[in-house]
Design an enzyme around this catalytic site. Structure first.
Site, PDB file in Angstrom:
ATOM      1  CD  GLU A   1     -97.277  39.138 -71.826  1.00 44.31           C
ATOM      2  OE1 GLU A   1     -96.167  40.010 -71.901  1.00 44.31           O
ATOM      3  OE2 GLU A   1     -97.533  38.803 -70.795  1.00 44.31           O
TER       4      GLU A   1
ATOM      5  CG  ASP B   1     -99.604  38.706 -62.890  1.00 49.11           C
ATOM      6  OD1 ASP B   1    -100.601  37.709 -63.018  1.00 49.11           O
ATOM      7  OD2 ASP B   1     -98.511  38.435 -63.207  1.00 49.11           O
TER       8      ASP B   1
HETATM    9  C1  DGY Z   1     -95.162  36.844 -64.232  1.00 50.84           C
HETATM   10  O1  DGY Z   1     -94.024  36.641 -63.870  1.00 50.84           O
HETATM   11  O2  DGY Z   1     -95.219  37.936 -64.702  1.00 50.84           O
HETATM   12  C2  DGY Z   1     -96.224  36.171 -64.110  1.00 50.84           C
HETATM   13  O3  DGY Z   1     -97.451  36.559 -64.518  1.00 50.84           O
HETATM   14  C3  DGY Z   1     -96.414  35.286 -62.811  1.00 50.84           C
HETATM   15  O4  DGY Z   1     -96.861  33.898 -63.050  1.00 50.84           O
END
Ligand code: DGY
Length: 427
Positions: A396, A167
């Site tokens: 994570e 992201d």
């Molecule tokens: C989040 O919401 O962090 C995700 O990576 C988007 O899918």
């Protein structure tokens, strides 16, 4: 040194997968991610296959039950109501019978299904289920090349950083400047209520994420329009490598199942993709780079997106250079593989995809390196991954300098990758 007994790690990983299992799909983690995510699910299925083969197939089948008529497989399926996540179904406004997001994610399904099929103990069941998934995965691959490579360059573009799965990578910073923030409807972030805000993307990035969602929603999620209408079009080598690998794996699978046409089409996609990838190679960085499709320029950012291509059958000299790059990074970071080069001043050890190490990318990189005979580096990645688990649990992601756990906890795909690593160590 791994302090925990491997059999205890195995049992613990199974426990994490089971506690996040919702019946037909698995959530990535409680709180932060309460729905089904696309590539999480496909990689989760690999972990599930070690203790419940039937359940593993169901994970991927549930995802494909929500494939769009045009072939796209959305990145989130909102199976249930939850206000604990933003942006929810109303923001996406995709109008699907079961709400979904309107963008996609790295297509690991072809790779995962081939693996499930090859390791199946129940051959008859696997054949039936692989045959049913085959045309659906093929339709997704076709969708990519018609809607995300409209001028037939051989490589697809992502239109939203969330599609990459990485992201807030440094890769997107420059192209993201073109995405405006005016007109973004007021919102409250939920992610920062579940995870440390210092480990997550910034508010400015969120404004731009949401602007893009609103922009695409304004075009009624019409995939014939989105590519050219997006101010953000980036060709990510990691994303493309995953697609290429999935095409090649689907081609092999189709061949074993007697589907010659599907095999030939997917083989041709993989070959065209591999040929086009060469233009993204950077000898200076010893890895691939992203390309901004709007300006046509390569993006000077040494992220893990340029190391991931070793997962596909890239030229051997490139694969060897990538092995050297990982070794160089191992001298700077205690745990590998960092999601951004620690030598770059933009590296941030704890912030999501701007530095932390992730077991999913470790898995794909180690798999690719092993395929070209770089077993020492591959083993080092596996060892590093298991040390992280032993030291910090099923997080994570992890600070690659200290091993500190970051983001969400008791994370499904981390646990799934651990089961895969333990299996690799046995074989
Ligand atoms: C989040 O919401 O962090 C995700 O990576 C988007 O899918």
């Amino acid at each position: 040194m791994i302090a925990l007994d491997p059999s205890k790690i195995f049992d613990h990983a199974v426990e994490v997968l089971k506690e996040n299992d919702q019946g037909g799909y698995t959530i990535p983690t409680k709180g932060l991610y309460p729905f089904q995510w696309n590539w999480d699910s496909c990689l989760t299925a690999l972990g599930q296959s070690h203790f419940d083969e039937q359940r593993a197939w169901t994970e991927i089948e549930t995802l494909f039950d929500h494939q769009w008529p045009d072939g796209m497989v959305p990145h989130i399926v909102f199976h249930v109501y939850s206000d604990g996540y933003f942006p929810g179904p109303n923001v996406w406004g995709t109008g699907r019978p079961v709400a979904t997001s309107g963008i996609t994610q790295p297509p690991v399904a072809g790779f995962a299904v081939r693996r499930l099929y090859e390791r199946a103990r129940d051959r008859q069941m696997a054949e039936k289920r692989a045959k049913a998934l085959l045309p659906k995965i093929d339709a997704w691959h076709r969708w990519f090349y018609s809607h995300r490579d409209p001028r037939g360059e051989g490589l697809v573009a992502i239109l939203h950083p969330w599609e990459s799965g990485r992201d807030n990578s440094v890769d997107w910073d420059q192209a993201f400047e073109r995405v405006p923030t005016d007109g973004v409807e007021p919102y409250t972030r939920r992610d920062t209520q579940h995870a440390d805000p210092a480990h997550r993307p910034t508010k400015e990035q969120y404004d731009r994420y949401i602007w893009l969602v609103q922009h695409f929603r304004g075009l009624n999620w019409d995939n014939a329009k989105l590519h050219d209408a997006s101010p953000f079009q980036v060709v990510d080598p990691g994303f493309n490598a995953i697609l290429i690998r999935s095409c090649a794996d689907l081609a092999d699978l189709a061949e074993s199942l007697g589907e010659a046409r599907l095999a030939a089409e997917n083989r041709a996609r993989a070959e065209a993709g591999l040929a086009a990838m060469n233009a993204l190679w950077s000898g200076t960085h010893g890895q691939y780079l992203c390309k901004d499709r709007v300006t046509g320029a390569l993006i000077d950012s040494a992220s893990i997106g340029g190391i991931l291509p070793v997962f596909a059958a890239v030229p051997e000299d490139h694969a060897r250079s990538i092995a050297l790059t990982v070794e160089r990074q191992a001298a700077a970071a205690k745990f590998i593989v960092p999601s951004h080069d620690p030598a770059d001043p933009r590296f941030e050890a704890k912030r999501y995809w701007r530095g932390p190490a992730w077991l999913v990318t470790n898995y794909m990189i180690a798999d690719g390196l092993r395929r070209v005979g770089e077993t020492a580096v591959a083993d080092r990645i596996v060892q590093s991954s298991l040390e992280l688990i032993s030291q910090s649990g099923f997080a994570e992601y992890y600070d690659p300098l200290t091993g500190e756990p970051c983001g969400g906890h008791r994370f499904t795909w981390t646990a799934a990758m651990v089961l895969e690593f333990l299996r690799l160590m046995k074989s």
